[in-house]
Write a protein that holds these residues in place. Structure first.
Motif, PDB file in Angstrom:
ATOM      1  N   ASN A 170      -3.326   7.034  -1.979  1.00 39.99           N
ATOM      2  CA  ASN A 170      -2.191   5.905  -1.803  1.00 39.99           C
ATOM      3  C   ASN A 170      -1.616   5.616  -3.171  1.00 39.99           C
ATOM      4  OD1 ASN A 170      -1.309   3.269  -1.166  1.00 39.99           O
ATOM      5  ND2 ASN A 170      -3.189   2.274  -1.242  1.00 39.99           N
ATOM      6  N   PRO A 171      -0.357   5.637  -3.237  1.00 42.70           N
ATOM      7  CA  PRO A 171       0.634   5.121  -2.412  1.00 42.70           C
ATOM      8  C   PRO A 171       1.324   6.098  -1.960  1.00 42.70           C
ATOM      9  CG  PRO A 171       1.543   4.717  -4.448  1.00 42.70           C
ATOM     10  CD  PRO A 171      -0.021   5.407  -4.567  1.00 42.70           C
ATOM     11  N   THR A 172       1.137   7.447  -1.855  1.00 42.53           N
ATOM     12  CA  THR A 172       1.813   8.611  -1.703  1.00 42.53           C
ATOM     13  C   THR A 172       1.609   9.271  -0.358  1.00 42.53           C
ATOM     14  OG1 THR A 172       0.388  10.212  -2.877  1.00 42.53           O
ATOM     15  CG2 THR A 172       2.308   9.428  -4.062  1.00 42.53           C
ATOM     16  N   GLY A 173       0.528   9.125   0.232  1.00 41.44           N
ATOM     17  CA  GLY A 173       0.108   9.555   1.422  1.00 41.44           C
ATOM     18  C   GLY A 173      -0.495  11.051   1.344  1.00 41.44           C
ATOM     19  N   THR A 174      -0.440  11.699   0.089  1.00 43.10           N
ATOM     20  CA  THR A 174      -0.671  12.928  -0.224  1.00 43.10           C
ATOM     21  C   THR A 174      -2.144  13.440   0.315  1.00 43.10           C
ATOM     22  OG1 THR A 174       0.744  12.787  -2.283  1.00 43.10           O
ATOM     23  CG2 THR A 174      -0.473  14.784  -2.080  1.00 43.10           C
ATOM     24  N   PRO A 175      -2.514  14.553   0.879  1.00 45.50           N
ATOM     25  CA  PRO A 175      -3.508  15.159   1.203  1.00 45.50           C
ATOM     26  C   PRO A 175      -4.240  15.568  -0.068  1.00 45.50           C
ATOM     27  CG  PRO A 175      -1.756  16.097   2.591  1.00 45.50           C
ATOM     28  CD  PRO A 175      -1.158  15.430   1.615  1.00 45.50           C
ATOM     29  N   LEU A 176      -5.688  15.753  -0.137  1.00 47.69           N
ATOM     30  CA  LEU A 176      -6.186  16.299  -1.072  1.00 47.69           C
ATOM     31  C   LEU A 176      -7.247  17.432  -0.503  1.00 47.69           C
ATOM     32  CD1 LEU A 176      -6.925  15.747  -4.276  1.00 47.69           C
ATOM     33  CD2 LEU A 176      -8.999  14.604  -3.574  1.00 47.69           C
ATOM     34  N   GLY A 177      -7.255  18.514  -1.342  1.00 45.13           N
ATOM     35  CA  GLY A 177      -7.976  19.714  -0.638  1.00 45.13           C
ATOM     36  C   GLY A 177      -9.693  19.431  -1.252  1.00 45.13           C
ATOM     37  N   VAL A 329      12.263  -7.700   7.435  1.00 44.16           N
ATOM     38  CA  VAL A 329      11.625  -6.585   7.533  1.00 44.16           C
ATOM     39  C   VAL A 329      10.773  -6.339   6.095  1.00 44.16           C
ATOM     40  CG1 VAL A 329      10.928  -3.945   7.533  1.00 44.16           C
ATOM     41  CG2 VAL A 329      12.530  -5.414   9.531  1.00 44.16           C
ATOM     42  N   LEU A 330       9.473  -6.635   5.963  1.00 38.89           N
ATOM     43  CA  LEU A 330       8.837  -6.692   4.966  1.00 38.89           C
ATOM     44  C   LEU A 330       8.170  -5.357   4.687  1.00 38.89           C
ATOM     45  CD1 LEU A 330       8.219  -8.246   2.112  1.00 38.89           C
ATOM     46  CD2 LEU A 330       6.032  -8.823   3.483  1.00 38.89           C
ATOM     47  N   ILE A 331       8.732  -4.587   3.446  1.00 34.92           N
ATOM     48  CA  ILE A 331       7.796  -3.227   2.969  1.00 34.92           C
ATOM     49  C   ILE A 331       7.508  -3.415   1.333  1.00 34.92           C
ATOM     50  CG2 ILE A 331       9.373  -1.778   4.813  1.00 34.92           C
ATOM     51  CD1 ILE A 331      10.858  -0.582   2.731  1.00 34.92           C
ATOM     52  N   ARG A 332       7.131  -2.081   1.128  1.00 32.07           N
ATOM     53  CA  ARG A 332       6.670  -2.284  -0.309  1.00 32.07           C
ATOM     54  C   ARG A 332       7.262  -1.278  -1.390  1.00 32.07           C
ATOM     55  NH1 ARG A 332       1.248  -3.291  -1.737  1.00 32.07           N
ATOM     56  NH2 ARG A 332       0.986  -3.634  -4.046  1.00 32.07           N
ATOM     57  N   ASP A 333       7.447  -2.025  -2.529  1.00 30.47           N
ATOM     58  CA  ASP A 333       8.292  -1.162  -3.808  1.00 30.47           C
ATOM     59  C   ASP A 333       7.010  -1.102  -4.731  1.00 30.47           C
ATOM     60  OD1 ASP A 333       9.392  -0.349  -6.016  1.00 30.47           O
ATOM     61  OD2 ASP A 333      11.138  -1.809  -6.145  1.00 30.47           O
ATOM     62  N   VAL A 334       6.441   0.211  -4.998  1.00 29.49           N
ATOM     63  CA  VAL A 334       5.232   0.387  -5.483  1.00 29.49           C
ATOM     64  C   VAL A 334       5.664   0.795  -6.780  1.00 29.49           C
ATOM     65  CG1 VAL A 334       3.843   0.877  -3.171  1.00 29.49           C
ATOM     66  CG2 VAL A 334       5.268   2.877  -4.527  1.00 29.49           C
ATOM     67  N   GLY A 335       6.807   0.882  -7.313  1.00 33.67           N
ATOM     68  CA  GLY A 335       7.125   1.134  -8.742  1.00 33.67           C
ATOM     69  C   GLY A 335       7.276   2.697  -8.928  1.00 33.67           C
ATOM     70  N   ILE A 336       7.401   3.209  -7.913  1.00 35.71           N
ATOM     71  CA  ILE A 336       7.899   4.689  -8.292  1.00 35.71           C
ATOM     72  C   ILE A 336       9.387   4.759  -8.062  1.00 35.71           C
ATOM     73  CG2 ILE A 336       7.650   7.195  -7.231  1.00 35.71           C
ATOM     74  CD1 ILE A 336       4.911   6.289  -6.290  1.00 35.71           C
ATOM     75  N   ALA A 337      10.009   5.351  -9.064  1.00 33.53           N
ATOM     76  CA  ALA A 337      11.502   5.461  -9.061  1.00 33.53           C
ATOM     77  C   ALA A 337      12.084   6.053  -7.939  1.00 33.53           C
ATOM     78  CB  ALA A 337      11.617   6.543 -10.286  1.00 33.53           C
ATOM     79  N   HIS A 338      12.936   5.400  -7.551  1.00 35.09           N
ATOM     80  CA  HIS A 338      14.023   5.837  -6.301  1.00 35.09           C
ATOM     81  C   HIS A 338      13.059   5.787  -5.115  1.00 35.09           C
ATOM     82  CE1 HIS A 338      17.295   6.046  -9.204  1.00 35.09           C
ATOM     83  NE2 HIS A 338      16.607   6.891  -9.737  1.00 35.09           N
ATOM     84  N   SER A 339      12.182   5.152  -4.584  1.00 36.80           N
ATOM     85  CA  SER A 339      11.255   5.306  -3.613  1.00 36.80           C
ATOM     86  C   SER A 339      10.864   3.952  -3.125  1.00 36.80           C
ATOM     87  CB  SER A 339       9.942   6.009  -4.057  1.00 36.80           C
ATOM     88  OG  SER A 339      10.339   7.406  -4.412  1.00 36.80           O
ATOM     89  N   LEU A 340      10.379   4.097  -1.995  1.00 39.97           N
ATOM     90  CA  LEU A 340       9.894   2.738  -1.272  1.00 39.97           C
ATOM     91  C   LEU A 340       8.582   3.235  -0.411  1.00 39.97           C
ATOM     92  CD1 LEU A 340      12.872   0.530  -0.486  1.00 39.97           C
ATOM     93  CD2 LEU A 340      11.340   0.067  -1.926  1.00 39.97           C
ATOM     94  N   ARG A 341       7.642   2.387   0.074  1.00 41.12           N
ATOM     95  CA  ARG A 341       6.454   2.823   0.909  1.00 41.12           C
ATOM     96  C   ARG A 341       6.579   1.754   2.120  1.00 41.12           C
ATOM     97  NH1 ARG A 341       0.917   1.391  -0.854  1.00 41.12           N
ATOM     98  NH2 ARG A 341       1.336  -0.719   0.119  1.00 41.12           N
ATOM     99  N   VAL A 342       6.383   2.413   3.366  1.00 40.79           N
ATOM    100  CA  VAL A 342       6.364   1.421   4.586  1.00 40.79           C
ATOM    101  C   VAL A 342       5.176   1.998   5.447  1.00 40.79           C
ATOM    102  CG1 VAL A 342       7.885   3.311   5.874  1.00 40.79           C
ATOM    103  CG2 VAL A 342       7.717   0.858   6.684  1.00 40.79           C
ATOM    104  N   THR A 343       4.646   1.005   5.966  1.00 44.83           N
ATOM    105  CA  THR A 343       3.417   0.986   6.805  1.00 44.83           C
ATOM    106  C   THR A 343       3.996   1.495   8.296  1.00 44.83           C
ATOM    107  OG1 THR A 343       2.203  -0.624   5.669  1.00 44.83           O
ATOM    108  CG2 THR A 343       1.633   0.012   7.682  1.00 44.83           C
TER     109      THR A 343
END
Length: 364
Positions: A170-177, A329-343
């Motif tokens: 979180n906040p990228t959703g990325t898997p971890l091996g 509609v409320l989503i999240r600006d997580v401070g990553i450049a040129h990106s947004l996050r939505v549930t």
């Protein structure tokens, strides 16, 4: 004693807390709130009825302190997690943040260091600094992934007392091996915390870090009921670890830290695990629908094993966020450049977000 304090600077605040910003996400009564990764599906009525009955029974003895060891709840979590775990290997708190705080109080603190790979869950540095420890941020690859060799090298270079591994991240959703977890564990003498808050949304054939616990007494796997169990308002988090780690956490927890009502509600919810987890498939379907549509709209969604999607290719995140807000509609600006996050919400909520985003594109 004279004078009136008007700012934090006027108070005898700890020096290491000066200038810090508390955790916060925008709260607004909008029709579609998809900003804090809640499970937006309501608790099924039959489950809610059982939870209410359990709370009512607990109220009859509310004049007494609760079970300090929350025995029934720990047994419930052990049964749910499986892998041969027993209640002696389970701990719980008021949300996974309190569980993580217990770990830091026991194993971090002044003169010690905690480490995590940025970008990751924003509470890790806040919790760390709250205990007086130093937080060091490592780096991820361009796609926010980690390799075993790179992660191990970064951890070995810092030699931290506590390592946070958010899996999936979180906040990228990325898997971890699991190979990353093993490699990190092998190069440190500190506590390694694998935060599996979103594990239920990962592909079912993927192994949990719980499978790595045997023989690794410094490994901890934390979970939450907030996401898959739709229990965010109840504030229940938990972890699995060696019994000796659980003993260490008893040294720092407050007496009777889990109320009788919390214990009753969570234990009742666990009795309905198949029903509660029945929502996960629908959420995953909406998450994947979001990713496909975002890509069709020209954005770049990142692979997600969670209940949210981070997407890049946003020219002006603040302007897009505001335009969605203006459309309810409320989503999240997580401070990553040129990106947004939505549930990923219900089907209707997902449709509302995608239609609103498409309307912004049309108006541009």
């Amino acid at each position: 004693m004279g004078g009136v304090s008007t700012t934090l600077d006027d108070l005898p605040l700890r020096d290491d807390l000066r200038g810090l910003t508390p955790y916060g996400a925008p709260q607004a009564a909008l029709p579609v709130a998809l900003n804090v990764n809640e499970n937006t599906h309501p608790v099924p009525e039959d489950v809610a009825d059982d939870i209410l009955d359990s709370i009512a029974r607990a109220l009859r003895e509310i004049n007494r302190y609760p079970d300090r060891e929350f025995t029934a709840l720990r047994e419930g979590f052990a049964d749910y997690l499986g892998h041969g775990l027993t209640r002696d290997e389970i701990w719980a708190g008021n949300g996974s943040n309190e569980v993580l705080q217990h770990l830091l109080q026991a194993f971090a603190g002044p003169g010690r260091t905690a480490f995590g790979f940025s970008p990751t869950y924003s509470m890790y540095p806040l919790l760390t600094r709250g205990t007086g420890a130093r937080y060091v941020a490592g780096e991820r690859g361009a796609d926010y992934t980690l390799t075993a060799s790179d992660a191990a090298a970064q951890v070995a270079d810092v030699s931290p007392d506590v390592v946070f591994l958010c899996a999936p991240n979180n906040p990228t959703g990325t898997p971890l091996g699991l190979d990353v977890i093993e490699a990190v564990y092998d190069v440190t003498d500190g506590i390694v915390i694998v935060d599996e808050a979103y594990q239920e949304f990962a592909p079912r054939e993927e192994r949990s870090a719980l499978t790595l616990l045997p023989g690794r007494e410094r490994l901890v796997v934390s979970r939450t009921m907030s996401k898959a169990f739709a229990f965010a308002g109840a504030r229940v988090g938990y972890l699995a670890a060696a019994p000796v780690v659980i003993d260490a956490l008893r040294l720092v927890r407050l007496p009777y830290h889990l109320s009788a009502l919390t214990q009753a509600a969570a234990t009742a919810a666990l009795r309905h695990t198949p029903t509660m987890l029945g929502m996960v498939d629908e959420i995953v379907a909406q998450r994947d629908r979001m990713s496909a549509t975002l890509e069709a709209l020209g954005y770049q969604p990142y692979e997600s094993w969670t209940n949210f999607v981070l997407f890049s290719g946003v020219d002006d995140p603040a302007a897009t966020w505001q335009a969605l807000y203006d459309r309810g509609v409320l989503i999240r600006d997580v401070g990553i450049a040129h990106s947004l996050r939505v549930t990923a919400g219900t089907e209707d909520e997902t449709t509302a977000f995608l239609d609103a985003l498409a309307s912004i594109e049309s108006a541009a």
